[in-house]
Design a protein around this motif. Structure first.
Motif, PDB file in Angstrom:
ATOM      1  N   GLU A  78     -10.372  29.031 -14.083  1.00  0.00           N
ATOM      2  CA  GLU A  78      -9.919  30.401 -13.846  1.00  0.00           C
ATOM      3  C   GLU A  78     -10.948  31.402 -14.366  1.00  0.00           C
ATOM      4  N   ARG A  79     -11.485  31.133 -15.523  1.00  0.00           N
ATOM      5  CA  ARG A  79     -12.502  32.019 -16.079  1.00  0.00           C
ATOM      6  C   ARG A  79     -13.785  31.946 -15.250  1.00  0.00           C
ATOM      7  N   LEU A  80     -14.160  30.737 -14.851  1.00  0.00           N
ATOM      8  CA  LEU A  80     -15.389  30.557 -14.087  1.00  0.00           C
ATOM      9  C   LEU A  80     -15.370  31.359 -12.792  1.00  0.00           C
ATOM     10  N   LEU A  81     -14.203  31.446 -12.159  1.00  0.00           N
ATOM     11  CA  LEU A  81     -14.104  32.156 -10.894  1.00  0.00           C
ATOM     12  C   LEU A  81     -14.397  33.650 -11.046  1.00  0.00           C
ATOM     13  N   LYS A  82     -14.178  34.177 -12.238  1.00  0.00           N
ATOM     14  CA  LYS A  82     -14.478  35.587 -12.478  1.00  0.00           C
ATOM     15  C   LYS A  82     -15.989  35.830 -12.529  1.00  0.00           C
ATOM     16  N   TYR A  83     -16.729  34.743 -12.761  1.00  0.00           N
ATOM     17  CA  TYR A  83     -18.188  34.845 -12.851  1.00  0.00           C
ATOM     18  C   TYR A  83     -18.840  33.909 -11.836  1.00  0.00           C
ATOM     19  N   ALA A  84     -18.236  33.830 -10.647  1.00  0.00           N
ATOM     20  CA  ALA A  84     -18.687  32.872  -9.639  1.00  0.00           C
ATOM     21  C   ALA A  84     -20.163  33.034  -9.317  1.00  0.00           C
ATOM     22  N   HIS A  85     -20.630  34.275  -9.252  1.00  0.00           N
ATOM     23  CA  HIS A  85     -22.025  34.504  -8.884  1.00  0.00           C
ATOM     24  C   HIS A  85     -22.977  33.910  -9.922  1.00  0.00           C
ATOM     25  N   LYS A  86     -22.573  33.931 -11.205  1.00  0.00           N
ATOM     26  CA  LYS A  86     -23.394  33.318 -12.244  1.00  0.00           C
ATOM     27  C   LYS A  86     -23.301  31.796 -12.167  1.00  0.00           C
ATOM     28  N   ALA A  87     -22.087  31.275 -11.963  1.00  0.00           N
ATOM     29  CA  ALA A  87     -21.892  29.826 -11.911  1.00  0.00           C
ATOM     30  C   ALA A  87     -22.689  29.193 -10.774  1.00  0.00           C
ATOM     31  N   GLU A  88     -22.748  29.879  -9.643  1.00  0.00           N
ATOM     32  CA  GLU A  88     -23.463  29.335  -8.495  1.00  0.00           C
ATOM     33  C   GLU A  88     -24.965  29.271  -8.738  1.00  0.00           C
ATOM     34  N   LYS A  89     -25.457  30.116  -9.638  1.00  0.00           N
ATOM     35  CA  LYS A  89     -26.867  30.057 -10.011  1.00  0.00           C
ATOM     36  C   LYS A  89     -27.110  28.947 -11.027  1.00  0.00           C
ATOM     37  N   ILE A  90     -26.097  28.645 -11.799  1.00  0.00           N
ATOM     38  CA  ILE A  90     -26.224  27.647 -12.862  1.00  0.00           C
ATOM     39  C   ILE A  90     -26.121  26.227 -12.314  1.00  0.00           C
ATOM     40  N   ILE A  91     -25.136  25.991 -11.445  1.00  0.00           N
ATOM     41  CA  ILE A  91     -24.807  24.633 -10.998  1.00  0.00           C
ATOM     42  C   ILE A  91     -25.364  24.399  -9.600  1.00  0.00           C
ATOM     43  N   PRO A  92     -26.114  23.306  -9.378  1.00  0.00           N
ATOM     44  CA  PRO A  92     -26.652  23.008  -8.047  1.00  0.00           C
ATOM     45  C   PRO A  92     -25.543  22.916  -7.002  1.00  0.00           C
ATOM     46  N   GLU A  93     -25.850  23.339  -5.772  1.00  0.00           N
ATOM     47  CA  GLU A  93     -24.843  23.411  -4.710  1.00  0.00           C
ATOM     48  C   GLU A  93     -24.158  22.074  -4.457  1.00  0.00           C
ATOM     49  N   ASN A  94     -24.938  20.987  -4.391  1.00  0.00           N
ATOM     50  CA  ASN A  94     -24.328  19.684  -4.103  1.00  0.00           C
ATOM     51  C   ASN A  94     -23.442  19.201  -5.247  1.00  0.00           C
ATOM     52  N   ALA A  95     -23.783  19.616  -6.464  1.00  0.00           N
ATOM     53  CA  ALA A  95     -22.912  19.297  -7.598  1.00  0.00           C
ATOM     54  C   ALA A  95     -21.603  20.071  -7.480  1.00  0.00           C
ATOM     55  N   ILE A  96     -21.671  21.316  -7.007  1.00  0.00           N
ATOM     56  CA  ILE A  96     -20.460  22.109  -6.791  1.00  0.00           C
ATOM     57  C   ILE A  96     -19.580  21.441  -5.737  1.00  0.00           C
ATOM     58  N   LYS A  97     -20.186  20.999  -4.626  1.00  0.00           N
ATOM     59  CA  LYS A  97     -19.421  20.349  -3.565  1.00  0.00           C
ATOM     60  C   LYS A  97     -18.697  19.112  -4.090  1.00  0.00           C
ATOM     61  N   THR A  98     -19.419  18.309  -4.872  1.00  0.00           N
ATOM     62  CA  THR A  98     -18.817  17.085  -5.407  1.00  0.00           C
ATOM     63  C   THR A  98     -17.760  17.413  -6.449  1.00  0.00           C
ATOM     64  N   GLY A  99     -18.031  18.436  -7.260  1.00  0.00           N
ATOM     65  CA  GLY A  99     -17.042  18.857  -8.241  1.00  0.00           C
ATOM     66  C   GLY A  99     -15.761  19.346  -7.596  1.00  0.00           C
ATOM     67  N   LEU A 100     -15.884  20.051  -6.473  1.00  0.00           N
ATOM     68  CA  LEU A 100     -14.711  20.526  -5.742  1.00  0.00           C
ATOM     69  C   LEU A 100     -13.858  19.358  -5.260  1.00  0.00           C
ATOM     70  N   LYS A 101     -14.503  18.316  -4.777  1.00  0.00           N
ATOM     71  CA  LYS A 101     -13.751  17.127  -4.338  1.00  0.00           C
ATOM     72  C   LYS A 101     -12.979  16.529  -5.509  1.00  0.00           C
ATOM     73  N   SER A 102     -13.624  16.467  -6.668  1.00  0.00           N
ATOM     74  CA  SER A 102     -12.980  15.894  -7.849  1.00  0.00           C
ATOM     75  C   SER A 102     -11.803  16.743  -8.315  1.00  0.00           C
ATOM     76  N   VAL A 103     -11.998  18.057  -8.360  1.00  0.00           N
ATOM     77  CA  VAL A 103     -10.909  18.955  -8.775  1.00  0.00           C
ATOM     78  C   VAL A 103      -9.755  18.880  -7.786  1.00  0.00           C
ATOM     79  N   GLY A 104     -10.084  18.829  -6.490  1.00  0.00           N
ATOM     80  CA  GLY A 104      -9.042  18.719  -5.470  1.00  0.00           C
ATOM     81  C   GLY A 104      -8.205  17.467  -5.642  1.00  0.00           C
ATOM     82  N   LEU A 105      -8.847  16.367  -5.989  1.00  0.00           N
ATOM     83  CA  LEU A 105      -8.118  15.122  -6.223  1.00  0.00           C
ATOM     84  C   LEU A 105      -7.219  15.240  -7.447  1.00  0.00           C
TER      85      LEU A 105
END
Length: 235
Positions: A78-105
């Motif tokens: 929830e906190r990360l979403l408030k700083y999405a623009h910073k998080a997207e610079k920090i975390i590689p895109e493919n790691a974000i995609k894989t992380g989303l799959k994990s969170v969704g599960l």
């Protein structure tokens, strides 16, 4: 559109779960999840105990199948979403995609298990201990067969994503370089959630193979339960 937009939807689904405001349901949910994890450990003991699979097995139990650990992670998401623009610079895109799959599960596991907990409270005394017969009766009554199969399909997708994206030396190096920045912006839990996937994969030849073997057995159990087989959890 932000690459993290899907996290917002997952977080909303998670926040709508009833156990957040119902302590009795919350306790029963944790009981149901403990029963499930114990059953999974027993079913997959041979695979989980293999040296190269131990870390991935722990990742399954602690990250992908819900539980109290996810509550703290959800607060950080929830906190990360408030700083999405910073998080997207920090975390590689493919790691974000894989992380989303994990969170969704993890969110799906919480949704399905909350349904189980609610049904248990409806049909049995609150102090009733869960056993194989009670769980089998509950699963059949809820008719979660299709949803559980979808859950297993998503797991197979995650296995493919882990092999495709998370084995890259360049990606792994880039991800490790982000640790300090993630700590600076207090995204450590989310970073660790993704990072544990990297660590768990390192001893393995293929995450997809491990997960496919896992889901193959789980599909048999789903079929056993809904076909009325005696001792459906024994395969």
């Amino acid at each position: 559109m932000s690459k993290l937009a899907a996290l917002d939807q997952l977080l909303e689904q998670y926040q709508q779960l009833s156990y957040h405001t119902d302590p009795v349901l919350k306790n029963k949910l944790h009981e149901a999840q403990d029963w499930l994890k114990t059953r999974i450990q027993k079913t997959h003991e041979e695979s989980f105990s293999q040296k190269e699979n131990v870390l991935m097995a722990k990742y399954f139990m602690n990250r992908l199948y819900g539980g109290p650990e996810f509550d703290d992670l959800a607060l950080q998401i929830e906190r990360l979403l408030k700083y999405a623009h910073k998080a997207e610079k920090i975390i590689p895109e493919n790691a974000i995609k894989t992380g989303l799959k994990s969170v969704g599960l993890a969110v799906l596991a919480m949704q399905l298990d909350e349904q189980v907990a609610a049904q248990l409270l409806q049909d049995f005394p609150v102090t009733q201990k869960i056993d194989n017969d009670i769980m089998c009766q509950t699963l059949i009554k809820l008719d979660q067969q299709q949803l559980r199969l979808e859950q297993l399909g998503l797991l197979d997708d995650l296995g493919g994503a882990l092999d495709k994206y998370m084995r890259s030396f360049i990606m792994h190096t880039a991800f490790k370089m982000c640790r300090g920045t993630a700590a600076k912006y207090h995204f450590e839990l989310m970073y660790d959630f993704i990072g544990e996937g990297f660590v768990a994969m390192k001893p393995m030849k293929s995450a997809a193979k491990f997960i496919h073997e896992f889901t193959a057995k789980e599909r048999i159990i789903v079929e056993n339960v809904h076909s009325g087989k005696i001792n459906p959890f024994e395969i």
